[in-house]
Design an enzyme around this catalytic site. Structure first.
Site, PDB file in Angstrom:
ATOM      1  N   LEU A 110       0.847  -1.310   0.184  1.00 52.31           N
ATOM      2  CA  LEU A 110       0.005  -0.035  -0.016  1.00 52.31           C
ATOM      3  C   LEU A 110       0.758   1.351  -0.009  1.00 52.31           C
ATOM      4  O   LEU A 110       0.401   2.095  -0.750  1.00 52.31           O
ATOM      5  CB  LEU A 110      -1.014   0.021   1.363  1.00 52.31           C
ATOM      6  CG  LEU A 110      -1.743   1.310   1.423  1.00 52.31           C
ATOM      7  CD1 LEU A 110      -2.582   1.761   0.451  1.00 52.31           C
ATOM      8  CD2 LEU A 110      -2.581   1.039   2.852  1.00 52.31           C
TER       9      LEU A 110
ATOM     10  N   GLN B  28       2.532   1.742  -3.374  1.00 45.70           N
ATOM     11  CA  GLN B  28       1.365   2.304  -4.459  1.00 45.70           C
ATOM     12  C   GLN B  28       1.220   3.809  -4.056  1.00 45.70           C
ATOM     13  O   GLN B  28       0.951   4.565  -5.151  1.00 45.70           O
ATOM     14  CB  GLN B  28       0.053   1.677  -4.232  1.00 45.70           C
ATOM     15  CG  GLN B  28      -1.004   1.949  -5.393  1.00 45.70           C
ATOM     16  CD  GLN B  28      -0.702   1.931  -6.679  1.00 45.70           C
ATOM     17  OE1 GLN B  28       0.011   1.247  -7.062  1.00 45.70           O
ATOM     18  NE2 GLN B  28      -1.240   2.831  -7.444  1.00 45.70           N
ATOM     19  N   GLU B  29       1.083   4.288  -2.834  1.00 41.46           N
ATOM     20  CA  GLU B  29       0.810   5.642  -2.388  1.00 41.46           C
ATOM     21  C   GLU B  29       2.014   6.631  -2.902  1.00 41.46           C
ATOM     22  O   GLU B  29       1.688   7.663  -3.407  1.00 41.46           O
ATOM     23  CB  GLU B  29       0.494   5.708  -1.130  1.00 41.46           C
ATOM     24  CG  GLU B  29      -1.019   5.179  -0.644  1.00 41.46           C
ATOM     25  CD  GLU B  29      -2.165   6.118  -1.181  1.00 41.46           C
ATOM     26  OE1 GLU B  29      -1.668   6.729  -2.248  1.00 41.46           O
ATOM     27  OE2 GLU B  29      -3.126   6.082  -0.574  1.00 41.46           O
ATOM     28  N   SER B  30       3.124   6.192  -2.519  1.00 38.07           N
ATOM     29  CA  SER B  30       4.094   7.189  -2.484  1.00 38.07           C
ATOM     30  C   SER B  30       5.568   6.778  -3.146  1.00 38.07           C
ATOM     31  O   SER B  30       6.638   7.246  -3.102  1.00 38.07           O
ATOM     32  CB  SER B  30       4.851   7.564  -1.277  1.00 38.07           C
ATOM     33  OG  SER B  30       5.097   6.751  -0.454  1.00 38.07           O
TER      34      SER B  30
ATOM     35  N   TYR C   4      -9.809   3.061   1.201  1.00 41.98           N
ATOM     36  CA  TYR C   4      -8.854   3.900   1.512  1.00 41.98           C
ATOM     37  C   TYR C   4      -8.432   4.778   0.426  1.00 41.98           C
ATOM     38  O   TYR C   4      -8.066   6.052   0.718  1.00 41.98           O
ATOM     39  CB  TYR C   4      -7.574   2.992   1.600  1.00 41.98           C
ATOM     40  CG  TYR C   4      -6.242   3.776   2.140  1.00 41.98           C
ATOM     41  CD1 TYR C   4      -5.976   3.406   3.510  1.00 41.98           C
ATOM     42  CD2 TYR C   4      -5.414   4.619   1.437  1.00 41.98           C
ATOM     43  CE1 TYR C   4      -4.744   4.019   4.005  1.00 41.98           C
ATOM     44  CE2 TYR C   4      -4.259   4.810   1.960  1.00 41.98           C
ATOM     45  CZ  TYR C   4      -3.982   4.741   3.158  1.00 41.98           C
ATOM     46  OH  TYR C   4      -2.716   5.289   3.875  1.00 41.98           O
TER      47      TYR C   4
END
Length: 317
Positions: free
Chosen positions: A148, A151-153, A222
């Site tokens: 996660l 994927q986000e940053s 999310y």
């Protein structure tokens, strides 16, 4: 191959009986052997772990996977198998199984996988302890949390979006406040808050949504917000789909960007295709981490009751 050898007598090969196809493809990636013949679905899975591999050409005609029974065997078993497949096609079980193992494997490009594997070896070690501490607190597999975060940053603690979503887990100001974060650019605070927020999405979902779909729903929430996720479930039900199954929700979420659909749900417009891509990418990153990273087994795993402090009313994102 036997047919090809008639035209090319010098053609030779070795048949391997005591190794799995995945192992042979790994040996090919490491340069230990020159070529491997393998079933296409196994090759497609392996490309996410060994992006340096490439398909040369197809051999033979396409074949289907199937169950086979001897013609002189027990007719009762054959009849039961037909009933079984009719049942799992009718209730959606077959579709969920196909999605669970193959639904996400073609989402990433080769460059995406190469970039992830590189950072898995160079960047992830700085944050592994933090992700494992987040698992201690929430009970969520640290490798899923790491997927996660990537994927986000791309595991960049200073990441900032044009809409002021910030940090390694890309928290909004509202989410950071709800999770008690004083500095969104502090990677430890960000990781733990992101894990708590994901747990909150999981615990808010109706109990009838089972794993692993429950986790995929929580990841989508999310990204897009719990309200929009519920809207997509409403749309799925209206279309005769299963609102508790991820394969069906993947079809209804993108409809939230179309006026004829989002005008008739509670929370309105959303870029519904984004949470689908978001979740499917995380599923692939998670698969890679499960293959290469060891599970973390803490001395103490919190129970649901002990995690109640993380369960709060969802806030808009």
């Amino acid at each position: 191959l036997a047919q090809a050898k008639r035209k090319h007598p010098a053609l030779i090969w070795e048949e391997i009986d005591n190794r799995q196809t995945e192992d042979l493809l790994a040996s090919l990636a490491e340069g230990e052997i020159d070529y491997v013949m393998a079933d296409s679905h196994i090759v497609q899975l392996s490309l996410n772990f060994h992006p340096e591999l490439a398909v040369g050409f197809d051999v033979g005609r396409p074949e289907y996977l199937a169950w086979a029974f001897p013609k002189d065997g027990d007719a009762w078993l054959y009849k039961k198998s037909l009933q079984f497949f009719a049942k799992i096609q009718r209730d959606g079980t077959l579709k969920r199984l196909q999605d669970r193992y193959y639904g996400h494997i073609e989402r990433l490009e080769q460059a995406d996988v190469i970039g992830f594997l590189t950072k898995m070896n160079t960047v992830l070690p700085r944050y592994r302890d933090m992700f494992q501490e987040a698992q201690d607190i929430t009970g969520i597999d640290w490798r899923l949390l790491a997927a996660l975060g990537y994927q986000e940053s791309k595991w960049d603690p200073l990441a900032t979006s044009p809409t002021n979503v910030r940090g390694l887990m890309m928290l909004t100001e509202d989410t950071a406040d709800a999770m008690g974060v004083s500095d969104r650019l502090d990677p430890k605070q960000s990781i733990i808050a992101g894990a708590k927020y994901l747990l909150m999405q999981q615990e808010t979902l109706p109990p009838r949504i089972a794993e692993p779909d429950r986790t995929w729903f929580a990841l989508a929430a999310y990204n897009v917000g719990y309200g929009h996720l519920e809207d997509a479930r409403v749309l799925a039900q209206r279309q005769g789909l299963n609102p508790n199954a991820w394969p069906d929700l993947k079809r209804s979420l993108p409809l939230l960007s179309k006026a004829e659909f989002h005008s008739d749900v509670k929370h309105g417009y959303a870029r519904g295709g984004e949470p689908v891509i978001f979740t499917e990418n995380i599923r692939t990153y998670y698969d890679i981490l499960v293959k290469y990273e060891k599970p973390y087994r803490p001395f103490f795993t919190p129970t649901a009751r002990e995690r109640q402090s993380t369960k709060r009313k969802p806030r808009p994102t």
